[in-house]
Design a protein around this motif. Structure first.
Motif, PDB file in Angstrom:
ATOM      1  N   CYS A  98       0.836  -1.197   0.000  1.00 12.02           N
ATOM      2  CA  CYS A  98       0.000   0.000   0.000  1.00 12.02           C
ATOM      3  C   CYS A  98       0.874   1.251   0.000  1.00 12.02           C
ATOM      4  CB  CYS A  98      -0.949  -0.004   1.194  1.00 12.02           C
ATOM      5  SG  CYS A  98      -0.123   0.089   2.775  1.00 12.02           S
ATOM      6  N   GLU A  99       0.222   2.374  -0.102  1.00 13.02           N
ATOM      7  CA  GLU A  99       0.962   3.629  -0.085  1.00 13.02           C
ATOM      8  C   GLU A  99       1.188   4.101   1.330  1.00 13.02           C
ATOM      9  OE1 GLU A  99      -0.066   7.063  -2.534  1.00 13.02           O
ATOM     10  OE2 GLU A  99      -0.964   5.658  -3.950  1.00 13.02           O
ATOM     11  N   CYS A 100       2.200   4.923   1.461  1.00 13.88           N
ATOM     12  CA  CYS A 100       2.527   5.514   2.742  1.00 13.88           C
ATOM     13  C   CYS A 100       2.611   7.011   2.505  1.00 13.88           C
ATOM     14  CB  CYS A 100       3.868   4.941   3.179  1.00 13.88           C
ATOM     15  SG  CYS A 100       4.540   5.697   4.623  1.00 13.88           S
ATOM     16  N   LYS A 101       2.003   7.799   3.385  1.00 13.67           N
ATOM     17  CA  LYS A 101       1.953   9.239   3.126  1.00 13.67           C
ATOM     18  C   LYS A 101       3.186   9.977   3.593  1.00 13.67           C
ATOM     19  CE  LYS A 101      -2.963   9.840   3.005  1.00 13.67           C
ATOM     20  NZ  LYS A 101      -4.056  10.738   3.254  1.00 13.67           N
ATOM     21  N   ASN A 102       3.835   9.416   4.590  1.00 14.28           N
ATOM     22  CA  ASN A 102       4.898  10.153   5.248  1.00 14.28           C
ATOM     23  C   ASN A 102       6.259   9.487   5.024  1.00 14.28           C
ATOM     24  OD1 ASN A 102       6.527  11.562   6.975  1.00 14.28           O
ATOM     25  ND2 ASN A 102       5.082  11.503   8.690  1.00 14.28           N
ATOM     26  N   GLU A 103       7.169  10.230   4.441  1.00 15.16           N
ATOM     27  CA  GLU A 103       8.498   9.685   4.146  1.00 15.16           C
ATOM     28  C   GLU A 103       9.201   9.188   5.409  1.00 15.16           C
ATOM     29  OE1 GLU A 103      10.908  12.409   1.941  1.00 15.16           O
ATOM     30  OE2 GLU A 103      12.256  10.821   1.279  1.00 15.16           O
ATOM     31  N   ASN A 104       8.901   9.800   6.544  1.00 14.02           N
ATOM     32  CA  ASN A 104       9.535   9.402   7.808  1.00 14.02           C
ATOM     33  C   ASN A 104       9.133   8.007   8.264  1.00 14.02           C
ATOM     34  OD1 ASN A 104      10.798  11.888   8.006  1.00 14.02           O
ATOM     35  ND2 ASN A 104       9.074  12.795   9.091  1.00 14.02           N
ATOM     36  N   ASP A 105       8.051   7.479   7.669  1.00 11.76           N
ATOM     37  CA  ASP A 105       7.604   6.139   8.048  1.00 11.76           C
ATOM     38  C   ASP A 105       8.282   5.051   7.221  1.00 11.76           C
ATOM     39  OD1 ASP A 105       5.910   7.086   9.992  1.00 11.76           O
ATOM     40  OD2 ASP A 105       4.191   7.214   8.647  1.00 11.76           O
ATOM     41  N   LEU A 106       9.126   5.445   6.269  1.00 11.11           N
ATOM     42  CA  LEU A 106       9.822   4.469   5.431  1.00 11.11           C
ATOM     43  C   LEU A 106      11.008   3.916   6.200  1.00 11.11           C
ATOM     44  CD1 LEU A 106       9.777   6.297   1.989  1.00 11.11           C
ATOM     45  CD2 LEU A 106       8.190   4.580   2.851  1.00 11.11           C
ATOM     46  N   GLU A 107      10.762   2.820   6.895  1.00 13.79           N
ATOM     47  CA  GLU A 107      11.792   2.233   7.738  1.00 13.79           C
ATOM     48  C   GLU A 107      11.397   0.778   7.990  1.00 13.79           C
ATOM     49  OE1 GLU A 107      12.389   4.571  11.350  1.00 13.79           O
ATOM     50  OE2 GLU A 107      12.900   2.719  12.394  1.00 13.79           O
ATOM     51  N   ILE A 108      12.295  -0.140   7.701  1.00 16.55           N
ATOM     52  CA  ILE A 108      11.985  -1.553   7.922  1.00 16.55           C
ATOM     53  C   ILE A 108      11.775  -1.791   9.409  1.00 16.55           C
ATOM     54  CG2 ILE A 108      12.940  -3.900   7.808  1.00 16.55           C
ATOM     55  CD1 ILE A 108      14.247  -2.988   5.118  1.00 16.55           C
ATOM     56  N   GLY A 109      10.681  -2.460   9.740  1.00 18.93           N
ATOM     57  CA  GLY A 109      10.366  -2.730  11.132  1.00 18.93           C
ATOM     58  C   GLY A 109       9.508  -1.647  11.768  1.00 18.93           C
ATOM     59  N   ARG A 110       9.212  -0.603  11.008  1.00 23.14           N
ATOM     60  CA  ARG A 110       8.366   0.501  11.516  1.00 23.14           C
ATOM     61  C   ARG A 110       6.968  -0.029  11.805  1.00 23.14           C
ATOM     62  NH1 ARG A 110       7.120   4.785  13.797  1.00 23.14           N
ATOM     63  NH2 ARG A 110       6.398   6.671  12.780  1.00 23.14           N
ATOM     64  N   LYS A 111       6.466   0.287  12.995  1.00 24.92           N
ATOM     65  CA  LYS A 111       5.127  -0.152  13.366  1.00 24.92           C
ATOM     66  C   LYS A 111       4.115   0.950  13.126  1.00 24.92           C
ATOM     67  CE  LYS A 111       6.632  -3.449  16.776  1.00 24.92           C
ATOM     68  NZ  LYS A 111       6.847  -3.741  18.185  1.00 24.92           N
ATOM     69  N   GLY A 112       2.925   0.545  12.711  1.00 23.50           N
ATOM     70  CA  GLY A 112       1.893   1.531  12.471  1.00 23.50           C
ATOM     71  C   GLY A 112       0.548   0.877  12.238  1.00 23.50           C
ATOM     72  N   LYS A 113      -0.316   1.637  11.570  1.00 28.61           N
ATOM     73  CA  LYS A 113      -1.669   1.162  11.325  1.00 28.61           C
ATOM     74  C   LYS A 113      -2.024   1.326   9.852  1.00 28.61           C
ATOM     75  CE  LYS A 113      -3.448   1.653  15.890  1.00 28.61           C
ATOM     76  NZ  LYS A 113      -2.651   0.458  16.208  1.00 28.61           N
ATOM     77  N   ILE A 114      -2.997   0.543   9.434  1.00 27.08           N
ATOM     78  CA  ILE A 114      -3.548   0.712   8.099  1.00 27.08           C
ATOM     79  C   ILE A 114      -4.792   1.584   8.226  1.00 27.08           C
ATOM     80  CG2 ILE A 114      -4.626  -0.448   6.130  1.00 27.08           C
ATOM     81  CD1 ILE A 114      -1.620  -1.004   6.434  1.00 27.08           C
ATOM     82  N   VAL A 115      -4.836   2.649   7.455  1.00 29.52           N
ATOM     83  CA  VAL A 115      -6.020   3.505   7.454  1.00 29.52           C
ATOM     84  C   VAL A 115      -6.622   3.476   6.054  1.00 29.52           C
ATOM     85  CG1 VAL A 115      -5.205   5.016   9.306  1.00 29.52           C
ATOM     86  CG2 VAL A 115      -4.640   5.565   6.960  1.00 29.52           C
ATOM     87  N   ILE A 116      -7.912   3.678   5.991  1.00 27.69           N
ATOM     88  CA  ILE A 116      -8.587   3.669   4.694  1.00 27.69           C
ATOM     89  C   ILE A 116      -9.117   5.059   4.406  1.00 27.69           C
ATOM     90  CG2 ILE A 116     -10.460   2.659   3.329  1.00 27.69           C
ATOM     91  CD1 ILE A 116     -10.303   0.216   5.191  1.00 27.69           C
ATOM     92  N   GLU A 117      -8.711   5.599   3.254  1.00 26.36           N
ATOM     93  CA  GLU A 117      -9.210   6.911   2.825  1.00 26.36           C
ATOM     94  C   GLU A 117      -9.611   6.818   1.373  1.00 26.36           C
ATOM     95  OE1 GLU A 117      -6.594  10.262   3.450  1.00 26.36           O
ATOM     96  OE2 GLU A 117      -6.169   9.572   5.475  1.00 26.36           O
ATOM     97  N   ASN A 118     -10.792   7.252   1.063  1.00 28.07           N
ATOM     98  CA  ASN A 118     -11.292   7.197  -0.312  1.00 28.07           C
ATOM     99  C   ASN A 118     -11.110   5.809  -0.926  1.00 28.07           C
ATOM    100  OD1 ASN A 118     -11.908   9.973  -0.230  1.00 28.07           O
ATOM    101  ND2 ASN A 118      -9.773  10.448  -0.705  1.00 28.07           N
ATOM    102  N   GLU A 119     -11.420   4.794  -0.136  1.00 28.01           N
ATOM    103  CA  GLU A 119     -11.347   3.393  -0.583  1.00 28.01           C
ATOM    104  C   GLU A 119      -9.936   2.950  -0.950  1.00 28.01           C
ATOM    105  OE1 GLU A 119     -14.316   2.990  -3.612  1.00 28.01           O
ATOM    106  OE2 GLU A 119     -15.914   2.946  -2.128  1.00 28.01           O
ATOM    107  N   LYS A 120      -8.942   3.675  -0.434  1.00 31.01           N
ATOM    108  CA  LYS A 120      -7.558   3.251  -0.625  1.00 31.01           C
ATOM    109  C   LYS A 120      -6.929   2.987   0.729  1.00 31.01           C
ATOM    110  CE  LYS A 120      -4.546   4.921  -3.466  1.00 31.01           C
ATOM    111  NZ  LYS A 120      -3.695   5.903  -4.168  1.00 31.01           N
ATOM    112  N   TYR A 121      -5.970   2.067   0.738  1.00 30.64           N
ATOM    113  CA  TYR A 121      -5.280   1.736   1.978  1.00 30.64           C
ATOM    114  C   TYR A 121      -3.977   2.517   2.080  1.00 30.64           C
ATOM    115  CZ  TYR A 121      -8.457  -2.177   2.452  1.00 30.64           C
ATOM    116  OH  TYR A 121      -9.570  -2.945   2.586  1.00 30.64           O
TER     117      TYR A 121
END
Ligand SMILES: [Zn+2]
Length: 99
Positions: free
Chosen positions: A69-92
């Motif tokens: 899926c796509e990631c909005k924030n470049e700072n989240d590009l990190e192997i092992g990064r924990k987070g959540k899946i959010v749905i916006e406009n039917e996209k993950y």
């Protein structure tokens, strides 16, 4: 976050009627939205109508289901990064937890 499971052990993110592994009918179950980044890439060359760059992440959900899926924030590009899946406009989208 809905995923489809099969008796052969295959788990795929999103709703699927048929198992891509063995062709049997799949059962849809609800997992939490927790996700961990397995790997990522940045696309600088994007199709018309898209805005570059696009951050793509492959994440693992509960029970080993994987989702690209796509990631909005470049700072989240990190192997092992924990987070959540959010749905916006039917996209993950992957959204990293607050550090
Ligand atoms: Zn199967």
């Amino acid at each position: 976050m809905q995923v489809s499971t099969c008796t052969c052990g295959k788990i795929v993110a999103l709703h699927r009627e048929q198992c891509p592994n063995c062709g049997k009918s799949m059962i849809t179950i609800d997992l939490g939205n927790d996700a961990i980044v397995l790997t990522y890439t940045t696309l600088y060359t994007v199709p018309e109508g898209f805005k570059a760059p696009i951050f793509l992440v492959l994440v693992e959900l509960e029970q080993g289901a994987k989702l690209l899926c796509e990631c909005k924030n470049e700072n989240d590009l990190e192997i092992g990064r924990k987070g959540k899946i959010v749905i916006e406009n039917e996209k993950y989208y992957f959204l990293g937890n607050t550090k």
